[in-house]
Design a protein around this motif. Structure first.
Motif, PDB file in Angstrom:
ATOM      1  N   LEU A 150       0.861  -1.178   0.000  1.00 33.90           N
ATOM      2  CA  LEU A 150       0.000   0.000   0.000  1.00 33.90           C
ATOM      3  C   LEU A 150       0.895   1.224   0.000  1.00 33.90           C
ATOM      4  N   GLU A 151       0.618   2.155  -0.889  1.00 35.00           N
ATOM      5  CA  GLU A 151       1.447   3.349  -0.936  1.00 35.00           C
ATOM      6  C   GLU A 151       0.651   4.548  -1.422  1.00 35.00           C
ATOM      7  N   ALA A 152       1.064   5.708  -0.972  1.00 33.89           N
ATOM      8  CA  ALA A 152       0.521   6.939  -1.529  1.00 33.89           C
ATOM      9  C   ALA A 152       1.285   7.158  -2.825  1.00 33.89           C
ATOM     10  N   LEU A 153       0.583   7.310  -3.933  1.00 38.72           N
ATOM     11  CA  LEU A 153       1.243   7.436  -5.221  1.00 38.72           C
ATOM     12  C   LEU A 153       2.022   8.734  -5.341  1.00 38.72           C
ATOM     13  N   SER A 154       1.591   9.735  -4.630  1.00 44.13           N
ATOM     14  CA  SER A 154       2.300  11.012  -4.647  1.00 44.13           C
ATOM     15  C   SER A 154       1.948  11.731  -3.353  1.00 44.13           C
ATOM     16  N   PRO A 155       2.753  12.737  -3.000  1.00 41.98           N
ATOM     17  CA  PRO A 155       2.365  13.517  -1.826  1.00 41.98           C
ATOM     18  C   PRO A 155       1.032  14.211  -2.095  1.00 41.98           C
ATOM     19  N   GLY A 165      -8.135  25.396  -3.478  1.00 40.64           N
ATOM     20  CA  GLY A 165      -7.888  25.124  -2.065  1.00 40.64           C
ATOM     21  C   GLY A 165      -8.129  23.651  -1.788  1.00 40.64           C
ATOM     22  N   GLY A 166      -7.606  23.170  -0.711  1.00 38.22           N
ATOM     23  CA  GLY A 166      -7.749  21.768  -0.382  1.00 38.22           C
ATOM     24  C   GLY A 166      -6.623  20.950  -0.997  1.00 38.22           C
ATOM     25  N   ALA A 167      -6.809  19.640  -1.008  1.00 42.77           N
ATOM     26  CA  ALA A 167      -5.763  18.758  -1.503  1.00 42.77           C
ATOM     27  C   ALA A 167      -6.356  17.474  -2.071  1.00 42.77           C
ATOM     28  N   ARG A 168      -5.572  16.820  -2.898  1.00 45.82           N
ATOM     29  CA  ARG A 168      -5.940  15.538  -3.500  1.00 45.82           C
ATOM     30  C   ARG A 168      -4.855  14.537  -3.142  1.00 45.82           C
ATOM     31  N   ILE A 169      -5.273  13.360  -2.665  1.00 47.18           N
ATOM     32  CA  ILE A 169      -4.350  12.287  -2.289  1.00 47.18           C
ATOM     33  C   ILE A 169      -4.816  11.015  -2.981  1.00 47.18           C
ATOM     34  N   VAL A 170      -3.896  10.292  -3.606  1.00 45.24           N
ATOM     35  CA  VAL A 170      -4.224   9.007  -4.216  1.00 45.24           C
ATOM     36  C   VAL A 170      -3.440   7.931  -3.467  1.00 45.24           C
ATOM     37  N   VAL A 171      -4.155   6.921  -2.995  1.00 45.56           N
ATOM     38  CA  VAL A 171      -3.553   5.793  -2.290  1.00 45.56           C
ATOM     39  C   VAL A 171      -3.871   4.541  -3.096  1.00 45.56           C
ATOM     40  N   ALA A 172      -2.842   3.712  -3.327  1.00 52.39           N
ATOM     41  CA  ALA A 172      -3.036   2.525  -4.163  1.00 52.39           C
ATOM     42  C   ALA A 172      -2.302   1.323  -3.585  1.00 52.39           C
ATOM     43  N   ASP A 173      -2.713   0.146  -4.031  1.00 49.98           N
ATOM     44  CA  ASP A 173      -1.980  -1.066  -3.671  1.00 49.98           C
ATOM     45  C   ASP A 173      -1.748  -1.887  -4.929  1.00 49.98           C
ATOM     46  N   ASP A 174      -0.972  -2.949  -4.794  1.00 47.55           N
ATOM     47  CA  ASP A 174      -0.679  -3.803  -5.947  1.00 47.55           C
ATOM     48  C   ASP A 174      -1.348  -5.169  -5.825  1.00 47.55           C
ATOM     49  N   GLY A 175      -2.455  -5.205  -5.083  1.00 44.46           N
ATOM     50  CA  GLY A 175      -3.188  -6.459  -4.874  1.00 44.46           C
ATOM     51  C   GLY A 175      -4.050  -6.817  -6.066  1.00 44.46           C
ATOM     52  N   PRO A 176      -5.047  -7.666  -5.846  1.00 46.15           N
ATOM     53  CA  PRO A 176      -5.887  -8.148  -6.945  1.00 46.15           C
ATOM     54  C   PRO A 176      -6.883  -7.125  -7.468  1.00 46.15           C
ATOM     55  N   GLY A 177      -7.049  -6.004  -6.786  1.00 48.04           N
ATOM     56  CA  GLY A 177      -7.998  -4.992  -7.251  1.00 48.04           C
ATOM     57  C   GLY A 177      -9.415  -5.302  -6.814  1.00 48.04           C
ATOM     58  N   VAL A 178     -10.354  -4.508  -7.313  1.00 41.62           N
ATOM     59  CA  VAL A 178     -11.767  -4.658  -6.977  1.00 41.62           C
ATOM     60  C   VAL A 178     -12.493  -5.113  -8.239  1.00 41.62           C
ATOM     61  N   PRO A 179     -13.084  -6.298  -8.219  1.00 45.55           N
ATOM     62  CA  PRO A 179     -13.812  -6.764  -9.401  1.00 45.55           C
ATOM     63  C   PRO A 179     -14.923  -5.787  -9.795  1.00 45.55           C
ATOM     64  N   ALA A 180     -15.147  -5.630 -11.071  1.00 43.46           N
ATOM     65  CA  ALA A 180     -16.138  -4.682 -11.588  1.00 43.46           C
ATOM     66  C   ALA A 180     -17.504  -4.879 -10.938  1.00 43.46           C
ATOM     67  N   ARG A 181     -17.887  -6.113 -10.698  1.00 43.64           N
ATOM     68  CA  ARG A 181     -19.215  -6.388 -10.144  1.00 43.64           C
ATOM     69  C   ARG A 181     -19.361  -5.918  -8.698  1.00 43.64           C
ATOM     70  N   LEU A 182     -18.249  -5.628  -8.028  1.00 46.81           N
ATOM     71  CA  LEU A 182     -18.295  -5.199  -6.624  1.00 46.81           C
ATOM     72  C   LEU A 182     -18.033  -3.707  -6.443  1.00 46.81           C
ATOM     73  N   ARG A 183     -17.695  -3.013  -7.496  1.00 43.31           N
ATOM     74  CA  ARG A 183     -17.307  -1.600  -7.382  1.00 43.31           C
ATOM     75  C   ARG A 183     -18.405  -0.714  -6.802  1.00 43.31           C
ATOM     76  N   THR A 184     -19.651  -1.049  -7.023  1.00 43.88           N
ATOM     77  CA  THR A 184     -20.745  -0.234  -6.469  1.00 43.88           C
ATOM     78  C   THR A 184     -21.093  -0.644  -5.036  1.00 43.88           C
ATOM     79  N   GLU A 185     -20.512  -1.720  -4.550  1.00 46.10           N
ATOM     80  CA  GLU A 185     -20.855  -2.252  -3.232  1.00 46.10           C
ATOM     81  C   GLU A 185     -19.849  -1.898  -2.139  1.00 46.10           C
ATOM     82  N   ILE A 186     -18.616  -1.619  -2.498  1.00 45.98           N
ATOM     83  CA  ILE A 186     -17.539  -1.593  -1.497  1.00 45.98           C
ATOM     84  C   ILE A 186     -17.674  -0.519  -0.424  1.00 45.98           C
ATOM     85  N   PHE A 187     -18.425   0.542  -0.662  1.00 46.69           N
ATOM     86  CA  PHE A 187     -18.573   1.594   0.339  1.00 46.69           C
ATOM     87  C   PHE A 187     -19.819   1.400   1.204  1.00 46.69           C
ATOM     88  N   LYS A 188     -20.579   0.349   0.975  1.00 44.21           N
ATOM     89  CA  LYS A 188     -21.778   0.097   1.779  1.00 44.21           C
ATOM     90  C   LYS A 188     -21.385  -0.498   3.131  1.00 44.21           C
TER      91      LYS A 188
END
Length: 86
Positions: A5-10, A17-40
């Motif tokens: 797990l890493e922050a891709l950039s500072p 104003g404000g800031a944008r942060i992108v955090v990513a990992d190199d795991g298997p990812g999120v299958p398309a069928r679950l993308r609408t479910e993961i925040f529930k």
């Protein structure tokens, strides 16, 4: 091997104003069928998971920081963008 797990950039300052942060990992990812479910609340793919991590994180970002948390499209792994208001 464990996913990395890493922050891709500072944190990137935004012109309005404000800031944008992108955090990513190199795991298997999120299958398309679950993308609408993961925040529930209660959603998990882990046998012993509680399903509160992403739901709680999104709520904290939105309620306490007037920001947003989204899953970005990726070809490998998972990437999340956090946008915080200034």
């Amino acid at each position: 091997p464990k996913e990395v797990l890493e922050a891709l950039s500072p944190a990137e300052p935004l012109p309005e104003g404000g800031a944008r942060i992108v955090v990513a990992d190199d795991g298997p990812g999120v299958p398309a069928r679950l993308r609408t479910e993961i925040f529930k609340p209660g959603f998990t793919t882990k046998p012993r998971g509680w399903g509160i991590g992403l739901a709680l994180t999104r709520r904290i970002v939105a309620d306490n920081h007037r920001g947003r948390l989204v899953l970005l499209p990726t070809e490998k792994g998972a990437a999340f963008e956090i946008t915080l208001q200034g």
